[in-house]
Motif scaffolding. Sequence first.
Motif, PDB file in Angstrom:
ATOM      1  N   GLY A 168      49.294  91.150  63.858  1.00  0.00           N
ATOM      2  CA  GLY A 168      48.855  90.518  65.100  1.00  0.00           C
ATOM      3  C   GLY A 168      49.626  89.248  65.394  1.00  0.00           C
ATOM      4  O   GLY A 168      50.080  89.032  66.525  1.00  0.00           O
ATOM      5  N   VAL A 169      49.817  88.394  64.398  1.00  0.00           N
ATOM      6  CA  VAL A 169      50.599  87.166  64.594  1.00  0.00           C
ATOM      7  C   VAL A 169      52.047  87.495  64.894  1.00  0.00           C
ATOM      8  O   VAL A 169      52.671  86.914  65.793  1.00  0.00           O
ATOM      9  CB  VAL A 169      50.499  86.267  63.344  1.00  0.00           C
ATOM     10  CG1 VAL A 169      51.491  85.109  63.424  1.00  0.00           C
ATOM     11  CG2 VAL A 169      49.087  85.722  63.196  1.00  0.00           C
ATOM     12  N   ALA A 170      52.608  88.455  64.151  1.00  0.00           N
ATOM     13  CA  ALA A 170      54.014  88.810  64.337  1.00  0.00           C
ATOM     14  C   ALA A 170      54.281  89.328  65.743  1.00  0.00           C
ATOM     15  O   ALA A 170      55.265  88.935  66.392  1.00  0.00           O
ATOM     16  CB  ALA A 170      54.420  89.859  63.300  1.00  0.00           C
ATOM     17  N   ALA A 171      53.414  90.223  66.231  1.00  0.00           N
ATOM     18  CA  ALA A 171      53.630  90.804  67.551  1.00  0.00           C
ATOM     19  C   ALA A 171      53.315  89.823  68.673  1.00  0.00           C
ATOM     20  O   ALA A 171      53.960  89.856  69.728  1.00  0.00           O
ATOM     21  CB  ALA A 171      52.769  92.063  67.699  1.00  0.00           C
ATOM     22  N   ALA A 172      52.339  88.947  68.463  1.00  0.00           N
ATOM     23  CA  ALA A 172      51.948  87.999  69.520  1.00  0.00           C
ATOM     24  C   ALA A 172      53.055  87.000  69.813  1.00  0.00           C
ATOM     25  O   ALA A 172      53.297  86.639  70.966  1.00  0.00           O
ATOM     26  CB  ALA A 172      50.665  87.273  69.123  1.00  0.00           C
ATOM     27  N   PHE A 173      53.730  86.517  68.781  1.00  0.00           N
ATOM     28  CA  PHE A 173      54.771  85.496  68.937  1.00  0.00           C
ATOM     29  C   PHE A 173      56.193  86.053  68.855  1.00  0.00           C
ATOM     30  O   PHE A 173      57.146  85.309  69.037  1.00  0.00           O
ATOM     31  CB  PHE A 173      54.635  84.433  67.842  1.00  0.00           C
ATOM     32  CG  PHE A 173      53.537  83.441  68.056  1.00  0.00           C
ATOM     33  CD1 PHE A 173      53.498  82.657  69.194  1.00  0.00           C
ATOM     34  CD2 PHE A 173      52.541  83.273  67.110  1.00  0.00           C
ATOM     35  CE1 PHE A 173      52.499  81.716  69.383  1.00  0.00           C
ATOM     36  CE2 PHE A 173      51.534  82.332  67.283  1.00  0.00           C
ATOM     37  CZ  PHE A 173      51.520  81.556  68.435  1.00  0.00           C
ATOM     38  N   ASN A 174      56.341  87.342  68.519  1.00  0.00           N
ATOM     39  CA  ASN A 174      57.647  87.901  68.159  1.00  0.00           C
ATOM     40  C   ASN A 174      58.235  87.119  66.987  1.00  0.00           C
ATOM     41  O   ASN A 174      59.391  86.721  66.988  1.00  0.00           O
ATOM     42  CB  ASN A 174      58.617  87.889  69.348  1.00  0.00           C
ATOM     43  CG  ASN A 174      59.903  88.677  69.062  1.00  0.00           C
ATOM     44  OD1 ASN A 174      59.886  89.648  68.295  1.00  0.00           O
ATOM     45  ND2 ASN A 174      61.011  88.239  69.631  1.00  0.00           N
TER      46      ASN A 174
END
Length: 439
Positions: A168-174
């Motif tokens: 979730g963190v990786a995809a939210a911020f790229n």
Amino acid sequence: MPVDRSWQRVAGPLRERVLAPGRRRALFILGGLAVGGAAVLMAKLADAAQAAFRDILAISPLIALGLTPLGFGLAVLLARTVFPNSEGSGIPQVIAARDLDDPAARHALISLRVALGKVIAMTIGLLCGASTGREGPTVQVGAALMAAAGRSTPEHQRGLLLAGGAAGVAAAFNTPLAGIVFAIEELSRSYEAKTSGLVIGTVIAAGLTSLALLGNYAYFGTTPDTLPLGAAWLAVPVCGVLGGLSGGLFSRIVIAFGRGLPGRAGALIRRRPIAFAMLCGLGVALCGLATQGHVYGTGYDEARALLHGQGDHHALFGPLKFVATTLSSISGIPGGLFAPSLAVGAGLGAHVSPLLPAAPIGALVLIGMAAYLTGVLQAPITSFVIVSEMTEAHALVIPLMLTALVADATSKLVCPGGLYHALAEGIVARMNPPERREA
């Protein structure tokens, strides 16, 4: 018959050693694809909600005095009645779910119903001007999707939650590296060798989904600014101390309200949570009016403008963004802290720039971001990795590291416990009362 028994002796270990791990890996990858899609959807909804709110305020900024309190009240009403356990950022719920042994209690925190409510109520909050983000909610939604995908493997639930939160963190911020670091430093607070490969696979799958739908991008864009040796490095202790103090103060306030204030004030809030949320919404609207609308929403546009030196920032942007984010957080509406915290930190860096003329504004803004985010999270590695990765500021990694360390130490003087884990402890106590623990 002997041949059949021999085959069973061979096939049993084969299924256990080869097929079962393969199914688990496929599960993590498919779940990661779903998390990446959910992150993109939430990003689109957040942008659309903020754009709609700006269009409404174009008619008259005074509309916020009615719309924002009503939106806060509706979001809290939904979070408390229709979608319980969807309030707040969502990260404490994921941490608590990993700490709970009771499958029913864990499911109550990360069910698909909670995830749906998170998306709906988060969007309502941004539609009425709440100073919240979508990244924390994406963590809870990601964990819920992974948990649902792995319902048939309850022994892997903790690993699934960890992978979903990281994705979730990786995809939210790229920011794939930040997702992995966040899982280690904040969600689990330990390195788990058994799930490390699966977490990485999930992050990769989520990241590829985000790349396919949105393309490769730096969250705030890139900046060529660096921090030259000399007087400019005063920005590190100055921003580190200020960011740590203000971030620690924010966390202490949110933890106090999360645990419940003592006395009549706390009792009144517990009896009238909707009215309290509406009062917080009114405070956010007043902050918005005082800054010509700059403190509403995630703060992404304002932080990006400060980073690139575009436009004039409001003289009170940083302090009033702090107030608006604090009010939004203690109100109980679903919404995250990452993006608003980065915006407050950007304002901090911009506000100290006249005191540090030797430091470029872009570098000061990034250092302020890392300082304040560390002060809030007390997760220094996650903070400087997120800031450096979302701006590709590789030349500033060392000053960002030092700033995060200073801010972390300073924040602990104000708030000894980390924000998310302190809130998670309260959730665990509520979901696992003494009589259940004794049983």
